[in-house]
Write a protein that holds these residues in place. Structure first.
Motif, PDB file in Angstrom:
ATOM      1  N   THR A 109      57.483 -73.731 -66.831  1.00 19.08           N
ATOM      2  CA  THR A 109      58.036 -75.014 -66.393  1.00 19.08           C
ATOM      3  C   THR A 109      59.550 -75.007 -66.568  1.00 19.08           C
ATOM      4  O   THR A 109      60.042 -74.768 -67.670  1.00 19.08           O
ATOM      5  CB  THR A 109      57.431 -76.165 -67.228  1.00 19.08           C
ATOM      6  OG1 THR A 109      56.019 -76.031 -67.176  1.00 19.08           O
ATOM      7  CG2 THR A 109      57.839 -77.522 -66.715  1.00 19.08           C
ATOM      8  N   LEU A 110      60.244 -75.225 -65.474  1.00 18.07           N
ATOM      9  CA  LEU A 110      61.700 -75.284 -65.546  1.00 18.07           C
ATOM     10  C   LEU A 110      62.142 -76.692 -65.153  1.00 18.07           C
ATOM     11  O   LEU A 110      61.854 -77.145 -64.037  1.00 18.07           O
ATOM     12  CB  LEU A 110      62.327 -74.241 -64.613  1.00 18.07           C
ATOM     13  CG  LEU A 110      63.844 -74.285 -64.516  1.00 18.07           C
ATOM     14  CD1 LEU A 110      64.500 -73.739 -65.780  1.00 18.07           C
ATOM     15  CD2 LEU A 110      64.330 -73.503 -63.307  1.00 18.07           C
ATOM     16  N   ASN A 111      62.816 -77.365 -66.030  1.00 17.55           N
ATOM     17  CA  ASN A 111      63.299 -78.730 -65.782  1.00 17.55           C
ATOM     18  C   ASN A 111      62.196 -79.625 -65.209  1.00 17.55           C
ATOM     19  O   ASN A 111      62.371 -80.258 -64.161  1.00 17.55           O
ATOM     20  CB  ASN A 111      64.510 -78.715 -64.843  1.00 17.55           C
ATOM     21  CG  ASN A 111      65.656 -77.947 -65.449  1.00 17.55           C
ATOM     22  OD1 ASN A 111      65.730 -77.780 -66.666  1.00 17.55           O
ATOM     23  ND2 ASN A 111      66.541 -77.446 -64.605  1.00 17.55           N
ATOM     24  N   LYS A 112      61.064 -79.614 -65.851  1.00 22.13           N
ATOM     25  CA  LYS A 112      59.890 -80.430 -65.494  1.00 22.13           C
ATOM     26  C   LYS A 112      59.192 -79.990 -64.209  1.00 22.13           C
ATOM     27  O   LYS A 112      58.274 -80.675 -63.730  1.00 22.13           O
ATOM     28  CB  LYS A 112      60.261 -81.919 -65.425  1.00 22.13           C
ATOM     29  CG  LYS A 112      60.662 -82.478 -66.781  1.00 22.13           C
ATOM     30  CD  LYS A 112      61.057 -83.918 -66.699  1.00 22.13           C
ATOM     31  CE  LYS A 112      61.515 -84.400 -68.072  1.00 22.13           C
ATOM     32  NZ  LYS A 112      62.184 -85.676 -67.998  1.00 22.13           N
ATOM     33  N   THR A 172      64.471 -75.910 -70.346  1.00 17.62           N
ATOM     34  CA  THR A 172      65.301 -77.018 -69.868  1.00 17.62           C
ATOM     35  C   THR A 172      66.745 -76.537 -69.824  1.00 17.62           C
ATOM     36  O   THR A 172      67.280 -76.124 -70.852  1.00 17.62           O
ATOM     37  CB  THR A 172      65.190 -78.243 -70.813  1.00 17.62           C
ATOM     38  OG1 THR A 172      63.810 -78.511 -71.018  1.00 17.62           O
ATOM     39  CG2 THR A 172      65.878 -79.451 -70.250  1.00 17.62           C
ATOM     40  N   THR A 173      67.334 -76.577 -68.662  1.00 18.74           N
ATOM     41  CA  THR A 173      68.733 -76.153 -68.555  1.00 18.74           C
ATOM     42  C   THR A 173      69.642 -77.365 -68.792  1.00 18.74           C
ATOM     43  O   THR A 173      69.174 -78.501 -68.860  1.00 18.74           O
ATOM     44  CB  THR A 173      69.045 -75.557 -67.169  1.00 18.74           C
ATOM     45  OG1 THR A 173      68.821 -76.579 -66.211  1.00 18.74           O
ATOM     46  CG2 THR A 173      68.176 -74.348 -66.878  1.00 18.74           C
ATOM     47  N   PHE A 174      70.928 -77.101 -68.843  1.00 25.09           N
ATOM     48  CA  PHE A 174      71.870 -78.176 -69.121  1.00 25.09           C
ATOM     49  C   PHE A 174      71.813 -79.267 -68.038  1.00 25.09           C
ATOM     50  O   PHE A 174      71.935 -80.447 -68.342  1.00 25.09           O
ATOM     51  CB  PHE A 174      73.282 -77.600 -69.258  1.00 25.09           C
ATOM     52  CG  PHE A 174      74.286 -78.629 -69.669  1.00 25.09           C
ATOM     53  CD1 PHE A 174      74.228 -79.194 -70.927  1.00 25.09           C
ATOM     54  CD2 PHE A 174      75.266 -79.052 -68.799  1.00 25.09           C
ATOM     55  CE1 PHE A 174      75.136 -80.160 -71.314  1.00 25.09           C
ATOM     56  CE2 PHE A 174      76.179 -80.015 -69.178  1.00 25.09           C
ATOM     57  CZ  PHE A 174      76.115 -80.570 -70.436  1.00 25.09           C
ATOM     58  N   ASP A 175      71.583 -78.848 -66.766  1.00 23.90           N
ATOM     59  CA  ASP A 175      71.499 -79.834 -65.655  1.00 23.90           C
ATOM     60  C   ASP A 175      70.458 -80.897 -65.953  1.00 23.90           C
ATOM     61  O   ASP A 175      70.670 -82.085 -65.725  1.00 23.90           O
ATOM     62  CB  ASP A 175      71.085 -79.135 -64.351  1.00 23.90           C
ATOM     63  CG  ASP A 175      72.067 -78.088 -63.959  1.00 23.90           C
ATOM     64  OD1 ASP A 175      73.241 -78.423 -63.838  1.00 23.90           O
ATOM     65  OD2 ASP A 175      71.661 -76.918 -63.824  1.00 23.90           O
ATOM     66  N   SER A 176      69.317 -80.438 -66.463  1.00 27.48           N
ATOM     67  CA  SER A 176      68.237 -81.379 -66.730  1.00 27.48           C
ATOM     68  C   SER A 176      68.500 -82.166 -68.020  1.00 27.48           C
ATOM     69  O   SER A 176      68.182 -83.348 -68.106  1.00 27.48           O
ATOM     70  CB  SER A 176      66.928 -80.603 -66.845  1.00 27.48           C
ATOM     71  OG  SER A 176      65.887 -81.435 -67.175  1.00 27.48           O
ATOM     72  N   PHE A 177      69.106 -81.482 -69.003  1.00 22.35           N
ATOM     73  CA  PHE A 177      69.431 -82.157 -70.264  1.00 22.35           C
ATOM     74  C   PHE A 177      70.375 -83.330 -70.019  1.00 22.35           C
ATOM     75  O   PHE A 177      70.331 -84.350 -70.709  1.00 22.35           O
ATOM     76  CB  PHE A 177      70.033 -81.139 -71.243  1.00 22.35           C
ATOM     77  CG  PHE A 177      70.502 -81.750 -72.539  1.00 22.35           C
ATOM     78  CD1 PHE A 177      69.593 -82.269 -73.456  1.00 22.35           C
ATOM     79  CD2 PHE A 177      71.853 -81.820 -72.836  1.00 22.35           C
ATOM     80  CE1 PHE A 177      70.018 -82.848 -74.633  1.00 22.35           C
ATOM     81  CE2 PHE A 177      72.298 -82.398 -74.011  1.00 22.35           C
ATOM     82  CZ  PHE A 177      71.374 -82.911 -74.915  1.00 22.35           C
ATOM     83  N   MET A 178      71.225 -83.187 -68.975  1.00 20.23           N
ATOM     84  CA  MET A 178      72.200 -84.251 -68.660  1.00 20.23           C
ATOM     85  C   MET A 178      71.532 -85.578 -68.260  1.00 20.23           C
ATOM     86  O   MET A 178      72.176 -86.624 -68.256  1.00 20.23           O
ATOM     87  CB  MET A 178      73.143 -83.801 -67.539  1.00 20.23           C
ATOM     88  CG  MET A 178      74.237 -82.873 -68.031  1.00 20.23           C
ATOM     89  SD  MET A 178      75.050 -82.043 -66.692  1.00 20.23           S
ATOM     90  CE  MET A 178      76.208 -83.282 -66.181  1.00 20.23           C
ATOM     91  N   ALA A 198      68.597 -89.269 -72.691  1.00 20.02           N
ATOM     92  CA  ALA A 198      69.315 -90.212 -73.567  1.00 20.02           C
ATOM     93  C   ALA A 198      70.113 -89.447 -74.630  1.00 20.02           C
ATOM     94  O   ALA A 198      71.175 -89.890 -75.062  1.00 20.02           O
ATOM     95  CB  ALA A 198      68.314 -91.138 -74.234  1.00 20.02           C
ATOM     96  N   HIS A 199      69.599 -88.297 -75.017  1.00 18.79           N
ATOM     97  CA  HIS A 199      70.304 -87.488 -76.019  1.00 18.79           C
ATOM     98  C   HIS A 199      71.659 -87.030 -75.484  1.00 18.79           C
ATOM     99  O   HIS A 199      72.651 -87.009 -76.210  1.00 18.79           O
ATOM    100  CB  HIS A 199      69.452 -86.267 -76.409  1.00 18.79           C
ATOM    101  CG  HIS A 199      68.333 -86.618 -77.336  1.00 18.79           C
ATOM    102  ND1 HIS A 199      67.613 -85.685 -78.019  1.00 18.79           N
ATOM    103  CD2 HIS A 199      67.814 -87.813 -77.698  1.00 18.79           C
ATOM    104  CE1 HIS A 199      66.696 -86.281 -78.758  1.00 18.79           C
ATOM    105  NE2 HIS A 199      66.802 -87.574 -78.574  1.00 18.79           N
ATOM    106  N   TYR A 200      71.695 -86.647 -74.209  1.00 23.42           N
ATOM    107  CA  TYR A 200      72.979 -86.231 -73.626  1.00 23.42           C
ATOM    108  C   TYR A 200      73.924 -87.431 -73.547  1.00 23.42           C
ATOM    109  O   TYR A 200      75.102 -87.337 -73.897  1.00 23.42           O
ATOM    110  CB  TYR A 200      72.798 -85.617 -72.235  1.00 23.42           C
ATOM    111  CG  TYR A 200      74.128 -85.387 -71.558  1.00 23.42           C
ATOM    112  CD1 TYR A 200      74.976 -84.366 -71.992  1.00 23.42           C
ATOM    113  CD2 TYR A 200      74.573 -86.221 -70.533  1.00 23.42           C
ATOM    114  CE1 TYR A 200      76.229 -84.182 -71.407  1.00 23.42           C
ATOM    115  CE2 TYR A 200      75.808 -86.046 -69.942  1.00 23.42           C
ATOM    116  CZ  TYR A 200      76.632 -85.018 -70.386  1.00 23.42           C
ATOM    117  OH  TYR A 200      77.871 -84.850 -69.821  1.00 23.42           O
ATOM    118  N   ARG A 201      73.391 -88.556 -73.112  1.00 28.68           N
ATOM    119  CA  ARG A 201      74.241 -89.754 -72.974  1.00 28.68           C
ATOM    120  C   ARG A 201      74.847 -90.138 -74.325  1.00 28.68           C
ATOM    121  O   ARG A 201      75.983 -90.579 -74.409  1.00 28.68           O
ATOM    122  CB  ARG A 201      73.425 -90.915 -72.376  1.00 28.68           C
ATOM    123  CG  ARG A 201      73.163 -90.731 -70.889  1.00 28.68           C
ATOM    124  CD  ARG A 201      72.670 -92.015 -70.246  1.00 28.68           C
ATOM    125  NE  ARG A 201      71.355 -92.409 -70.718  1.00 28.68           N
ATOM    126  CZ  ARG A 201      70.212 -91.926 -70.227  1.00 28.68           C
ATOM    127  NH1 ARG A 201      70.231 -91.045 -69.235  1.00 28.68           N
ATOM    128  NH2 ARG A 201      69.051 -92.333 -70.713  1.00 28.68           N
TER     129      ARG A 201
END
Lengths: 186, 297
Positions: free
Chosen positions: A7-10, A73-79, A82-85
């Protein structure tokens, strides 16, 4: 060649790749994700960080065969989280942020440190054990878990880009942690 | 490229691994991967990757009063978390300094000890902690297991002396307590191993007398230095050591290192000398044992 299912970015993916191909190369060459460093040829530059089964991991050290049935999960998806925000908010608040070269890596390292301090606190069971994890041992159990300057310095050794100093890194980690507790970002 | 197509086998038990290894001479064990994935030309075309991560037996930690057995697939972070109550600060400091949290999640104990040409901090510290390793010879018809002291795994150049087909199954860490322990890692062992210096030191003190000393100096790319002679010389020394004595001993050790290990830079030697001086100078009489003996008379 190995048939991978992960699974990559869901999104569930199936892919045919060489068994030993590093994840960082798979992301760049096979999946055209180029937000992170492609390959540092073993210099452990830290710029290919991804969340591998929710744990921050260097993509260049994960061979393809380890990806079977895992979640990346890559950074694109992490963005989108809520944790990224939360981290982004602190960057803006303090008017300090990593340079574009190491922005993704440093942000994920902050995430790793914040997750680790949260786990530490939830693992502790007795009041005595619990108190060991806090800066001021005299305070009650609702105090925030400890983040040490030493830990911050050591963890950021993985990303040697000199765009931020230890003081700034420490300040961001502490503020982000306080913000998470205040806003109940779990 | 180094990641061209390879045959991959993932055994789930030691017996299965044995059956595989008996029929193959070109099997390469894959533990955490932090070393192999960094090497450009480590794997050859004919090599078969043998992934050890599915063998549960290799990922176990067991403990009794005298020692802790740690399987080769236990990660540095797992050992650090579990070992907090059992191990002394020397080993915990060593594990902390092995790498950052992110990399420690991947580094396995077996992998950290079995890198062919480079020695990180763990072998040195484990050597002075009287650790033994269990080696399994998988190339024979019958499974042959033997325990050897960890320092016998390497020659003076720090090169791994395990033959092909032999697996480091587990390590047995002794739980002896020492009165004085120090660990230093100067430099970056992963990015700049050629200039890094690692010192592990521990000593037992009976009142004002040194009665047991173990020390290992590791130069990641050049070798490991463990001297029993100098340790013997320190036994019986009156504490605190005088400045002149610490200088004489550190000179002796560094001269010995220069003779035994080649390729060390002048900076590493100088750092080594100064660090040994500071360690020796820091050893103080054991107040606890002095109070006990005073109470007796």
């Amino acid at each position: 060649m190995i048939k991978l299912s992960f699974t990559l970015n869901k999104n569930r993916l199936e892919l045919m790749v060489s068994e030993m191909k590093p994840l960082s190369q798979i992301l760049y060459e096979d999946l055209q994700i180029d937000t992170q460093e492609r390959n540092c040829n073993g210099k452990v530059c830290g710029n290919c960080l991804v969340l591998f089964d929710k744990e921050p991991t260097l993509g260049c050290l994960i061979p393809a065969f380890k990806l079977q049935n895992k979640t990346v999960t890559t950074f694109d998806s992490f963005m989108q989280t809520a944790h990224y925000r939360n981290i982004r908010r602190i960057y803006t608040q303090l008017n300090i942020e990593p340079c574009p070269n190491c922005y993704a890596a440093k942000t994920l390292i902050f995430e790793s440190i914040l997750l680790k301090s949260k786990t530490k606190a939830s693992q502790t069971s007795t009041l005595d054990d619990f108190s060991k994890n806090f800066v001021n041992k005299g305070k009650n159990i609702f105090d925030k878990p400890e983040i040490l300057a030493e830990t911050i310095e050591r963890e950021f050794l993985i990303s040697p880009c000199p765009c931020m100093n230890s003081q700034e890194l420490f300040e961001i980690a502490i503020k982000a942690q306080e913000d998470r507790i205040k806003r109940r970002v779990l | 490229m180094f990641y061209s197509n390879k045959k991959l086998i993932s055994p789930t038990t030691i017996n299965e691994l044995h059956a595989i290894m008996k029929s193959r001479t070109n099997g390469i064990f894959f533990a955490g991967g932090t070393y192999i994935m960094n090497q450009q030309n480590y794997l050859k075309e004919e090599d078969t990757i043998i992934d050890l991560s599915n063998i549960k037996e290799l990922d176990e930690i067991t403990r009794n009063i005298q020692f802790v057995d740690v399987g080769c697939m236990v990660t540095a972070n797992k050992l650090l978390d579990i070992g907090k109550l059992a191990f002394t600060d020397l080993l915990l400091d060593t594990l902390h300094n092995t790498a950052t949290h992110i990399i420690r999640n991947q580094i396995t104990i077996g992998g950290a000890l079995c890198t062919p040409d480079i020695r990180y901090s763990l072998p040195g510290t484990l050597s002075i902690m009287n650790t033994v390793v269990e080696l399994l010879d998988l190339s024979q018809d019958k499974l042959v297991s033997k325990f050897i002291p960890i320092d016998k795994l390497y020659n003076t150049k720090g090169e791994l002396q395990i033959e092909k087909g032999v697996l480091l199954k587990k390590i047995r860490i002794s739980l002896d307590n020492y009165d004085f322990e120090k660990f230093f890692c100067i430099g970056d062992p992963i990015r700049k191993p050629e200039s890094t210096l690692i010192i592990s030191f521990r000593a037992n003190i009976d009142q004002t007398i040194l009665n047991k000393v173990n020390m290992c100096v590791t130069f990641p790319t050049c070798g490991m230095y463990i001297s029993n002679e100098i340790a013997q010389e320190l036994i019986g020394a009156q504490l605190p050591l005088t400045i002149s004595r610490t200088i004489i001993i550190s000179e002796k050790i560094t001269n010995d290192i220069k003779k035994e290990i080649t390729g060390i830079s002048a900076l590493q030697i100088e750092r080594c000398k100064r660090l040994i001086q500071s360690i020796l100078f820091e050893i103080e009489p054991n107040q606890e044992s002095i109070e006990i003996s005073e109470g007796l008379f």
